[in-house]
Design a protein around this motif. Structure first.
Motif, mmCIF file in Angstrom:
data_model
loop_
_atom_site.group_PDB
_atom_site.id
_atom_site.type_symbol
_atom_site.label_atom_id
_atom_site.label_comp_id
_atom_site.label_asym_id
_atom_site.label_seq_id
_atom_site.Cartn_x
_atom_site.Cartn_y
_atom_site.Cartn_z
ATOM 1 N N ALA A 38 0.073 15.246 -5.311
ATOM 2 C CA ALA A 38 -0.282 13.833 -5.282
ATOM 3 C C ALA A 38 0.759 12.973 -4.584
ATOM 4 O O ALA A 38 0.426 11.962 -3.963
ATOM 5 N N VAL A 39 2.034 13.357 -4.668
ATOM 6 C CA VAL A 39 3.102 12.530 -4.115
ATOM 7 C C VAL A 39 3.339 12.783 -2.626
ATOM 8 O O VAL A 39 3.997 11.996 -1.950
ATOM 9 N N CYS A 40 2.789 13.875 -2.101
ATOM 10 C CA CYS A 40 2.998 14.221 -0.684
ATOM 11 C C CYS A 40 2.220 13.270 0.217
ATOM 12 O O CYS A 40 0.983 13.286 0.253
ATOM 13 N N LYS A 41 2.930 12.427 0.940
ATOM 14 C CA LYS A 41 2.316 11.385 1.750
ATOM 15 C C LYS A 41 1.429 11.937 2.853
ATOM 16 O O LYS A 41 0.370 11.378 3.159
ATOM 17 N N THR A 42 1.832 13.035 3.449
ATOM 18 C CA THR A 42 1.098 13.567 4.607
ATOM 19 C C THR A 42 0.054 14.614 4.221
ATOM 20 O O THR A 42 -0.664 15.117 5.088
ATOM 21 N N GLY A 43 -0.031 14.960 2.952
ATOM 22 C CA GLY A 43 -0.993 15.973 2.526
ATOM 23 C C GLY A 43 -0.635 17.350 3.030
ATOM 24 O O GLY A 43 -1.514 18.161 3.335
ATOM 25 N N ALA A 44 0.658 17.636 3.064
ATOM 26 C CA ALA A 44 1.124 18.909 3.605
ATOM 27 C C ALA A 44 1.195 20.013 2.556
ATOM 28 O O ALA A 44 1.314 21.180 2.894
ATOM 29 N N LEU A 45 1.118 19.620 1.296
ATOM 30 C CA LEU A 45 1.395 20.573 0.218
ATOM 31 C C LEU A 45 0.136 20.929 -0.570
ATOM 32 O O LEU A 45 -0.667 20.069 -0.910
ATOM 33 N N SER A 46 0.022 22.211 -0.858
ATOM 34 C CA SER A 46 -1.085 22.698 -1.678
ATOM 35 C C SER A 46 -0.517 23.556 -2.797
ATOM 36 O O SER A 46 0.430 24.320 -2.594
ATOM 37 N N ILE A 47 -1.090 23.408 -3.981
ATOM 38 C CA ILE A 47 -0.670 24.225 -5.115
ATOM 39 C C ILE A 47 -1.899 24.567 -5.949
ATOM 40 O O ILE A 47 -2.876 23.818 -5.981
ATOM 41 N N LEU A 48 -1.858 25.728 -6.597
ATOM 42 C CA LEU A 48 -2.969 26.203 -7.434
ATOM 43 C C LEU A 48 -4.274 26.294 -6.641
ATOM 44 O O LEU A 48 -5.362 26.163 -7.195
ATOM 45 N N GLY A 49 -4.152 26.470 -5.337
ATOM 46 C CA GLY A 49 -5.330 26.596 -4.492
ATOM 47 C C GLY A 49 -6.043 25.295 -4.209
ATOM 48 O O GLY A 49 -7.152 25.296 -3.675
ATOM 49 N N LYS A 50 -5.416 24.152 -4.568
ATOM 50 C CA LYS A 50 -6.042 22.848 -4.371
ATOM 51 C C LYS A 50 -5.776 22.326 -2.963
ATOM 52 O O LYS A 50 -4.640 22.278 -2.512
ATOM 53 N N ASP A 51 -6.839 21.930 -2.287
ATOM 54 C CA ASP A 51 -6.729 21.358 -0.948
ATOM 55 C C ASP A 51 -6.532 19.852 -1.083
ATOM 56 O O ASP A 51 -7.396 19.165 -1.637
ATOM 57 N N PRO A 52 -5.402 19.291 -0.616
ATOM 58 C CA PRO A 52 -5.178 17.844 -0.754
ATOM 59 C C PRO A 52 -6.274 17.004 -0.110
ATOM 60 O O PRO A 52 -6.499 15.853 -0.509
ATOM 61 N N ALA A 53 -6.979 17.574 0.850
ATOM 62 C CA ALA A 53 -8.062 16.833 1.509
ATOM 63 C C ALA A 53 -9.214 16.558 0.547
ATOM 64 O O ALA A 53 -10.020 15.643 0.780
ATOM 65 N N ASN A 54 -9.289 17.326 -0.539
ATOM 66 C CA ASN A 54 -10.372 17.143 -1.511
ATOM 67 C C ASN A 54 -10.015 16.166 -2.628
ATOM 68 O O ASN A 54 -10.829 15.897 -3.510
ATOM 69 N N SER A 55 -8.792 15.642 -2.606
ATOM 70 C CA SER A 55 -8.367 14.683 -3.628
ATOM 71 C C SER A 55 -8.828 13.278 -3.261
ATOM 72 O O SER A 55 -8.864 12.907 -2.089
ATOM 73 N N ALA A 56 -9.169 12.497 -4.277
ATOM 74 C CA ALA A 56 -9.579 11.112 -4.037
ATOM 75 C C ALA A 56 -8.388 10.309 -3.512
ATOM 76 O O ALA A 56 -7.267 10.451 -3.985
ATOM 77 N N SER A 57 -8.648 9.477 -2.528
ATOM 78 C CA SER A 57 -7.600 8.617 -1.979
ATOM 79 C C SER A 57 -7.407 7.412 -2.892
ATOM 80 O O SER A 57 -8.371 6.823 -3.380
ATOM 81 N N ILE A 58 -6.163 7.049 -3.133
ATOM 82 C CA ILE A 58 -5.858 5.924 -4.008
ATOM 83 C C ILE A 58 -5.887 4.605 -3.254
ATOM 84 O O ILE A 58 -6.258 3.567 -3.800
ATOM 85 N N LYS A 59 -5.535 4.638 -1.992
ATOM 86 C CA LYS A 59 -5.398 3.422 -1.203
ATOM 87 C C LYS A 59 -6.697 2.599 -1.183
ATOM 88 O O LYS A 59 -7.755 3.079 -0.821
ATOM 89 N N GLY A 60 -6.588 1.349 -1.602
ATOM 90 C CA GLY A 60 -7.726 0.434 -1.550
ATOM 91 C C GLY A 60 -8.767 0.642 -2.634
ATOM 92 O O GLY A 60 -9.775 -0.061 -2.662
ATOM 93 N N GLY A 61 -8.521 1.589 -3.554
ATOM 94 C CA GLY A 61 -9.538 1.882 -4.555
ATOM 95 C C GLY A 61 -9.238 1.374 -5.951
ATOM 96 O O GLY A 61 -10.060 1.532 -6.849
ATOM 97 N N LEU A 62 -8.085 0.766 -6.133
ATOM 98 C CA LEU A 62 -7.716 0.310 -7.466
ATOM 99 C C LEU A 62 -8.250 -1.088 -7.746
ATOM 100 O O LEU A 62 -8.308 -1.926 -6.839
ATOM 101 N N PRO A 63 -8.633 -1.388 -9.001
ATOM 102 C CA PRO A 63 -9.116 -2.735 -9.331
ATOM 103 C C PRO A 63 -7.957 -3.726 -9.285
ATOM 104 O O PRO A 63 -6.809 -3.371 -9.569
ATOM 105 N N ALA A 64 -8.275 -4.961 -8.938
ATOM 106 C CA ALA A 64 -7.258 -6.011 -8.953
ATOM 107 C C ALA A 64 -6.849 -6.271 -10.397
ATOM 108 O O ALA A 64 -7.648 -6.079 -11.321
ATOM 109 N N PRO A 65 -5.597 -6.709 -10.636
ATOM 110 C CA PRO A 65 -5.150 -6.959 -12.009
ATOM 111 C C PRO A 65 -6.077 -7.873 -12.796
ATOM 112 O O PRO A 65 -6.341 -7.634 -13.981
ATOM 113 N N ASN A 66 -6.594 -8.926 -12.165
ATOM 114 C CA ASN A 66 -7.473 -9.847 -12.888
ATOM 115 C C ASN A 66 -8.787 -9.172 -13.276
ATOM 116 O O ASN A 66 -9.374 -9.476 -14.324
#
Length: 273
Positions: A50-78
């Protein structure tokens, strides 16, 4: 064992994965690597992925490309504040059920709730079929009324009995006519069963509310299922070695609230060290 892979074309050698690894399993040489002698300490948290900015790392056979992107998807505080402030316990439901696909999608999301040491031993058992819910409602109500009439109410449920007597008038006091039920349980020997289940159920409640659904923490249902008619737990598939921590009824609300309530602030003490 961990199937740890690094795409050297993408890796920028920032070392974030090594710094964020809880047990120091990841080391940095030219590129990130796993300390073989520490490999068995991995708890599968996937922080490194999750912390790898470029998506270079894979562990437990998980493809970072299949992870949900956080950018722009979080609700505003209000928006998050409004969701929390406007949450109401719903005790009036429409008879129609919720789309099972939506229910199971929400449960898949809630499966990401944190647990102690990422053990993920808690279990969410859902009744997603209104017809099945009606069968449980009938049996639970009959069992509750039977112990009241026979004077066999378990000790400690005296206050609950006052509510359950309302079932004699044909009212569904136990499940509030909700078309669905969610039961959170965990193995009795789990590290933190109470916390794990309550966190997961809280996640579900907020997510369900964001979808326009109503929920109610159902302490009466928990009391009936665990202390009056525990045989019904086997009926709905709760393992024998599990402790039922909390129960939640949910469905489409038959009531609409238009504003948040106003609570006086609880005591909040500022720590001075």
């Amino acid at each position: 064992m961990l199937n740890f892979k690094v795409d050297t074309d993408k890796c920028i050698k920032c070392g974030e994965c090594a710094q964020d690894c809880l047990y120091g399993i990841i080391g940095m040489d030219d590129y990130p690597f796993i300390h073989e002698e520490k490999e068995e300490k991995c708890i599968g948290c996937q922080h490194c992925l999750a912390v790898c900015k470029t998506g270079a790392l894979s562990i437990l056979g998980k493809d970072p490309a299949n992870s949900a992107s956080i950018k722009g998807g979080l609700p505003a505080p209000n928006q998050m504040e409004t969701l929390i402030l406007s949450r109401r316990s719903i005790r009036r439901y429409k008879k129609e059920g919720v789309d099972p696909e939506l229910i199971h999608h929400m449960l898949h999301v809630v499966d990401h709730a944190p647990t102690a040491v990422n053990q993920r031993q808690n279990r969410l058992t859902v009744i997603d079929n209104p017809e099945s819910m009606d069968k449980l409602r009938e049996q639970a109500t009959a069992a509750a009324l039977k112990v009241i009439r026979e004077g066999n109410l378990p000790k400690g449920l005296e206050r609950t009995a006052d509510f359950l007597k309302g079932c004699e008038d044909g009212k569904d006091i136990i499940f509030r006519n909700a078309p669905h039920l969610l039961v959170a349980s965990a193995p009795k020997d789990a590290l933190a069963p109470m916390a794990d289940c309550h966190i997961a159920m809280s996640y579900f409640e907020l997510l369900a509310n964001s979808h326009g659904l109503g929920t109610v923490w159902d302490g009466i249902a928990k009391a009936v299922l665990t202390m009056i008619a525990p045989e019904l737990l086997e009926l709905i598939g709760i393992p024998e070695d599990h402790t039922v921590v909390c129960v939640m009824a949910f469905g489409k609300p038959a009531v609409k609230y238009h504003r948040a309530v106003q609570h006086s602030d609880q005591d909040i003490h500022r720590a001075v060290i």
